[in-house]
Design a protein around this motif. Structure first.
Motif, PDB file in Angstrom:
ATOM      1  N   ARG A 191     121.069  65.718  12.864  1.00  9.21           N
ATOM      2  CA  ARG A 191     120.342  65.930  11.610  1.00  9.21           C
ATOM      3  C   ARG A 191     118.867  65.747  11.897  1.00  9.21           C
ATOM      4  O   ARG A 191     118.498  65.060  12.849  1.00  9.21           O
ATOM      5  N   PRO A 192     118.005  66.343  11.064  1.00  7.06           N
ATOM      6  CA  PRO A 192     116.569  66.179  11.294  1.00  7.06           C
ATOM      7  C   PRO A 192     116.190  64.701  11.345  1.00  7.06           C
ATOM      8  O   PRO A 192     116.568  63.928  10.471  1.00  7.06           O
ATOM      9  N   GLY A 193     115.488  64.321  12.397  1.00 13.75           N
ATOM     10  CA  GLY A 193     114.958  62.956  12.468  1.00 13.75           C
ATOM     11  C   GLY A 193     115.923  61.902  12.957  1.00 13.75           C
ATOM     12  O   GLY A 193     115.556  60.736  13.060  1.00 13.75           O
ATOM     13  N   ASP A 194     117.188  62.273  13.260  1.00 13.27           N
ATOM     14  CA  ASP A 194     118.091  61.226  13.732  1.00 13.27           C
ATOM     15  C   ASP A 194     117.863  60.990  15.230  1.00 13.27           C
ATOM     16  O   ASP A 194     117.349  61.840  15.940  1.00 13.27           O
ATOM     17  N   SER A 195     118.221  59.805  15.665  1.00 14.78           N
ATOM     18  CA  SER A 195     118.086  59.503  17.091  1.00 14.78           C
ATOM     19  C   SER A 195     119.115  58.444  17.453  1.00 14.78           C
ATOM     20  O   SER A 195     119.431  57.576  16.652  1.00 14.78           O
ATOM     21  N   ALA A 196     119.646  58.575  18.646  1.00 15.85           N
ATOM     22  CA  ALA A 196     120.608  57.586  19.123  1.00 15.85           C
ATOM     23  C   ALA A 196     120.394  57.422  20.619  1.00 15.85           C
ATOM     24  O   ALA A 196     120.264  58.401  21.336  1.00 15.85           O
ATOM     25  N   ASP A 197     120.352  56.179  21.054  1.00 17.60           N
ATOM     26  CA  ASP A 197     120.157  55.859  22.458  1.00 17.60           C
ATOM     27  C   ASP A 197     121.537  55.683  23.094  1.00 17.60           C
ATOM     28  O   ASP A 197     122.164  54.632  22.953  1.00 17.60           O
ATOM     29  N   LEU A 198     122.004  56.732  23.779  1.00 13.64           N
ATOM     30  CA  LEU A 198     123.359  56.690  24.341  1.00 13.64           C
ATOM     31  C   LEU A 198     123.514  55.606  25.398  1.00 13.64           C
ATOM     32  O   LEU A 198     124.578  55.001  25.526  1.00 13.64           O
ATOM     33  N   THR A 199     122.455  55.358  26.149  1.00 12.90           N
ATOM     34  CA  THR A 199     122.527  54.317  27.179  1.00 12.90           C
ATOM     35  C   THR A 199     122.741  52.947  26.540  1.00 12.90           C
ATOM     36  O   THR A 199     123.556  52.143  26.996  1.00 12.90           O
ATOM     37  N   ALA A 200     122.004  52.685  25.461  1.00  9.03           N
ATOM     38  CA  ALA A 200     122.165  51.415  24.743  1.00  9.03           C
ATOM     39  C   ALA A 200     123.546  51.332  24.101  1.00  9.03           C
ATOM     40  O   ALA A 200     124.195  50.275  24.122  1.00  9.03           O
ATOM     41  N   LEU A 201     124.011  52.450  23.536  1.00  8.70           N
ATOM     42  CA  LEU A 201     125.345  52.469  22.924  1.00  8.70           C
ATOM     43  C   LEU A 201     126.430  52.202  23.966  1.00  8.70           C
ATOM     44  O   LEU A 201     127.412  51.520  23.681  1.00  8.70           O
ATOM     45  N   GLU A 202     126.241  52.731  25.156  1.00 10.63           N
ATOM     46  CA  GLU A 202     127.233  52.549  26.226  1.00 10.63           C
ATOM     47  C   GLU A 202     127.398  51.071  26.584  1.00 10.63           C
ATOM     48  O   GLU A 202     128.499  50.616  26.901  1.00 10.63           O
ATOM     49  N   ARG A 203     126.302  50.316  26.499  1.00 14.19           N
ATOM     50  CA  ARG A 203     126.385  48.876  26.803  1.00 14.19           C
ATOM     51  C   ARG A 203     127.231  48.140  25.769  1.00 14.19           C
ATOM     52  O   ARG A 203     127.934  47.184  26.094  1.00 14.19           O
ATOM     53  N   VAL A 204     127.158  48.597  24.532  1.00 12.89           N
ATOM     54  CA  VAL A 204     127.907  47.947  23.441  1.00 12.89           C
ATOM     55  C   VAL A 204     129.327  48.503  23.352  1.00 12.89           C
ATOM     56  O   VAL A 204     130.284  47.764  23.082  1.00 12.89           O
ATOM     57  N   LEU A 205     129.454  49.817  23.566  1.00  5.72           N
ATOM     58  CA  LEU A 205     130.750  50.497  23.449  1.00  5.72           C
ATOM     59  C   LEU A 205     131.034  51.266  24.741  1.00  5.72           C
ATOM     60  O   LEU A 205     130.800  52.475  24.826  1.00  5.72           O
ATOM     61  N   PRO A 206     131.511  50.573  25.779  1.00  3.69           N
ATOM     62  CA  PRO A 206     131.750  51.234  27.065  1.00  3.69           C
ATOM     63  C   PRO A 206     132.681  52.444  26.917  1.00  3.69           C
ATOM     64  O   PRO A 206     133.692  52.368  26.223  1.00  3.69           O
ATOM     65  N   GLY A 207     132.290  53.557  27.556  1.00  2.00           N
ATOM     66  CA  GLY A 207     133.110  54.768  27.511  1.00  2.00           C
ATOM     67  C   GLY A 207     132.636  55.796  26.507  1.00  2.00           C
ATOM     68  O   GLY A 207     133.123  56.927  26.498  1.00  2.00           O
ATOM     69  N   ILE A 208     131.676  55.406  25.650  1.00  5.73           N
ATOM     70  CA  ILE A 208     131.282  56.347  24.591  1.00  5.73           C
ATOM     71  C   ILE A 208     130.510  57.545  25.148  1.00  5.73           C
ATOM     72  O   ILE A 208     130.669  58.664  24.663  1.00  5.73           O
ATOM     73  N   GLN A 209     129.706  57.325  26.179  1.00  5.29           N
ATOM     74  CA  GLN A 209     128.893  58.433  26.703  1.00  5.29           C
ATOM     75  C   GLN A 209     129.754  59.596  27.166  1.00  5.29           C
ATOM     76  O   GLN A 209     129.396  60.755  26.963  1.00  5.29           O
TER      77      GLN A 209
END
Length: 201
Positions: free
Chosen positions: A136-154
């Motif tokens: 969506r316009p303006g959304d952002s997500a740091d996949l590297t940071a998410l991977e640390r919290v939720l291993p396997g998401i990337q």
């Protein structure tokens, strides 16, 4: 690859609009989905403080929106299960009904960013074959940071490229209430339904 790839597209759909339809269509094509289930959420946990249109009206509008697309299907899975309605339970129920299916959860970029705050997010990531993220316009997500919290998401995230339509259900509701034009934000059957039932006034 399974021949039964089911996309889960959840929301309050109050009302369903052209942005929803375009995103659903792009997700189905780009993620090679067999079916796309529109999962109507009766009372979303994050919108308890908001006024939400009657369930029957939202059901009718979704049905009218998707009636001409055989790959789209209205799912009553959360309507037939007592709340609270957690996505993890919905995915598991779909898999219980069809163990051969691959379930692809469809979410927005803002939801991807907030995923660690969801109910049992690690279990949710584990049970989904893929997570289709509709930007969506303006959304952002740091996949590297998410991977640390939720291993396997990337490894499971697939971005869906779609036109960045800045149409929101809240803006349509505001327009109807203010007497402003909204005809071309929704499909013709939904437009007629909103007028006929005097919704959002």
């Amino acid at each position: 690859m399974s021949h039964n790839r089911i996309g889960l597209f959840g929301g309050t759909f109050d009302p369903p609009h052209l942005g929803h339809l375009i995103l659903a269509s792009e997700a189905r094509a780009q993620l090679n989905l067999t079916r796309l289930l529109w999962v109507l959420t009766p009372t979303p946990p994050h919108k308890l403080d908001q006024s939400i249109t009657a369930l029957d009206d939202r059901l009718a509008m979704v049905e009218k929106s998707i009636a001409d697309n055989p790959a789209f299907q209205l799912s009553r899975i959360e309507l037939e299960r007592a709340g609270p309605h957690y996505t993890l339970d919905t995915v598991r129920q779909v898999l219980d009904e069809d163990p051969s299916a691959e379930v692809i959860l469809l979410i927005g970029g803002d939801s991807l960013r907030d995923l660690p705050t969801w109910h049992r997010p690690a279990d949710l990531v584990a049970v989904c074959r893929e997570i289709g993220v509709m930007r969506r316009p303006g959304d952002s997500a740091d996949l590297t940071a998410l991977e640390r919290v939720l291993p396997g998401i990337q490894a499971k995230v697939r971005f869906v490229d779609a036109p960045l339509l800045e149409i929101a259900s809240s803006e349509i509701r505001r327009r109807v209430a203010a007497g402003e034009p909204f005809r071309y934000y929704v499909s013709p059957p939904v437009y007629e339904y909103i007028l006929e039932h005097k919704l959002y006034k």
